[in-house]
Scaffold this motif. Structure first.
Motif, PDB file in Angstrom:
ATOM      1  N   LEU A  37       0.846  -1.188   0.000  1.00  0.00           N
ATOM      2  CA  LEU A  37       0.000   0.000   0.000  1.00  0.00           C
ATOM      3  C   LEU A  37       0.881   1.237   0.000  1.00  0.00           C
ATOM      4  N   TYR A  38       0.793   1.998  -1.084  1.00  0.00           N
ATOM      5  CA  TYR A  38       1.490   3.275  -1.201  1.00  0.00           C
ATOM      6  C   TYR A  38       0.470   4.365  -0.882  1.00  0.00           C
ATOM      7  N   TYR A  39       0.780   5.174   0.135  1.00  0.00           N
ATOM      8  CA  TYR A  39      -0.251   6.075   0.650  1.00  0.00           C
ATOM      9  C   TYR A  39       0.369   7.338   1.219  1.00  0.00           C
ATOM     10  N   GLU A  40      -0.488   8.306   1.563  1.00  0.00           N
ATOM     11  CA  GLU A  40      -0.088   9.497   2.307  1.00  0.00           C
ATOM     12  C   GLU A  40      -1.074   9.683   3.455  1.00  0.00           C
ATOM     13  N   CYS A  43      -4.674  11.646   3.282  1.00  0.00           N
ATOM     14  CA  CYS A  43      -5.555  11.353   2.150  1.00  0.00           C
ATOM     15  C   CYS A  43      -6.771  10.588   2.677  1.00  0.00           C
ATOM     16  N   CYS A  46      -6.963   6.967   1.653  1.00  0.00           N
ATOM     17  CA  CYS A  46      -5.919   6.166   2.291  1.00  0.00           C
ATOM     18  C   CYS A  46      -6.317   5.819   3.718  1.00  0.00           C
ATOM     19  N   GLY A  74       3.231   8.672  -0.884  1.00  0.00           N
ATOM     20  CA  GLY A  74       2.104   9.055  -1.725  1.00  0.00           C
ATOM     21  C   GLY A  74       2.451   9.980  -2.859  1.00  0.00           C
ATOM     22  N   GLU A 120      -4.019   6.864  11.765  1.00  0.00           N
ATOM     23  CA  GLU A 120      -4.900   7.266  10.666  1.00  0.00           C
ATOM     24  C   GLU A 120      -6.355   7.349  11.104  1.00  0.00           C
ATOM     25  N   VAL A 172      -3.455   7.855  -4.885  1.00  0.00           N
ATOM     26  CA  VAL A 172      -3.388   7.045  -3.666  1.00  0.00           C
ATOM     27  C   VAL A 172      -4.787   6.985  -3.060  1.00  0.00           C
ATOM     28  N   PRO A 173      -5.137   5.880  -2.390  1.00  0.00           N
ATOM     29  CA  PRO A 173      -4.300   4.721  -2.115  1.00  0.00           C
ATOM     30  C   PRO A 173      -3.986   3.921  -3.381  1.00  0.00           C
TER      31      PRO A 173
END
Length: 235
Positions: A37-40, A43, A46, A74, A120, A172-173
């Motif tokens: 999972l590439y995220y910020e 977001c 995300c 992200g 989160e 993202v996600p």
């Protein structure tokens, strides 16, 4: 008497076996499905995927067939002087770096996820709520990581991983299974994990549970994606 040539061959064979064995240990070969999972951190999509979706891996038998890797960065950008500029402002950069430290220090995947999910789920009060169960020592180590050059090194490494994705991430996600992106079709990610698993262990009951799959379709249809070309929020 053993000839010199035979000794040479035996030494070569021993070295080859040792190298092969060591290489397998280093690469950590696994028959589990690799979910990245590439995220910020700020977001909305995300946050929703981390809090409401990934929990299905760690609260069920899906964990037995799935390896999860979390990569906070992200849609951020790196300036010429290596300054990180985050899509949702400085607070997102802070949280991304702090989470990168948590992932580095908490080596157990379930502990990593528990910590990231807590942040989160409540990005305003994480400092008061998210260290419970980890101990003061780990809190101090994570704070030291965040306040040192290590956090920046970790984020730059995450930036490298994110920016080297092929195909490139568009939003993202961004979820990949065994290296292949699911794009916006996240509605059946659980079913896809079950389909990709080729190991010898029996499939977990979640792979045949209609309730789990239908719940996934319902929740992921509400995801709010943050696209690479969306405007930066500068604060």
């Amino acid at each position: 008497m053993v000839s010199p040539s035979s000794i040479t061959k035996l030494v070569f064979l021993a070295c080859f076996v040792l190298f092969s064995f060591s290489d397998n240990l280093v690469t950590g070969q696994s028959d589990k499905v690799q979910l990245n999972l590439y995220y910020e951190s700020l977001c909305p999509g995300c946050q929703m995927f981390i809090v409401d979706e990934l929990v299905k891996v760690f609260d069920s038998d899906l964990f037995t067939i799935t390896d999860v890797k979390l990569v906070p960065f992200g849609n951020a950008e790196i300036s010429d002087n290596k300054t990180v500029i985050c899509q949702h402002g400085e607070e997102e950069c802070k949280l991304n770096a702090f989470e990168a430290c948590g992932i580095k220090i908490l080596t157990n995947p379930k502990s990593q996820y528990k910590f990231i999910r807590c942040i989160e789920n409540d990005t305003k009060n994480y400092e008061q709520n998210c260290f419970q169960g980890f101990g003061d020592d780990q809190k101090e180590v994570m704070n030291d990581c965040y306040n040192s050059d290590l956090s920046k090194k970790l984020i730059l490494e995450n930036a490298k991983q994110t920016m080297s994705l092929k195909p490139k991430h568009e939003f993202v996600p961004w979820v990949t299974l065994n290296g292949k992106p699911l794009y916006e079709k996240l509605n059946d990610w659980v079913a896809q994990v079950c389909k990709l698993y080729k190991g010898k262990a029996p499939l977990p009951k979640e792979c045949s549970s209609g309730s789990v799959l239908s719940e996934t379709v319902k929740t992921t249809s509400e995801l709010q994606f943050s696209y690479v070309n969306d405007a930066m929020i500068i604060n």
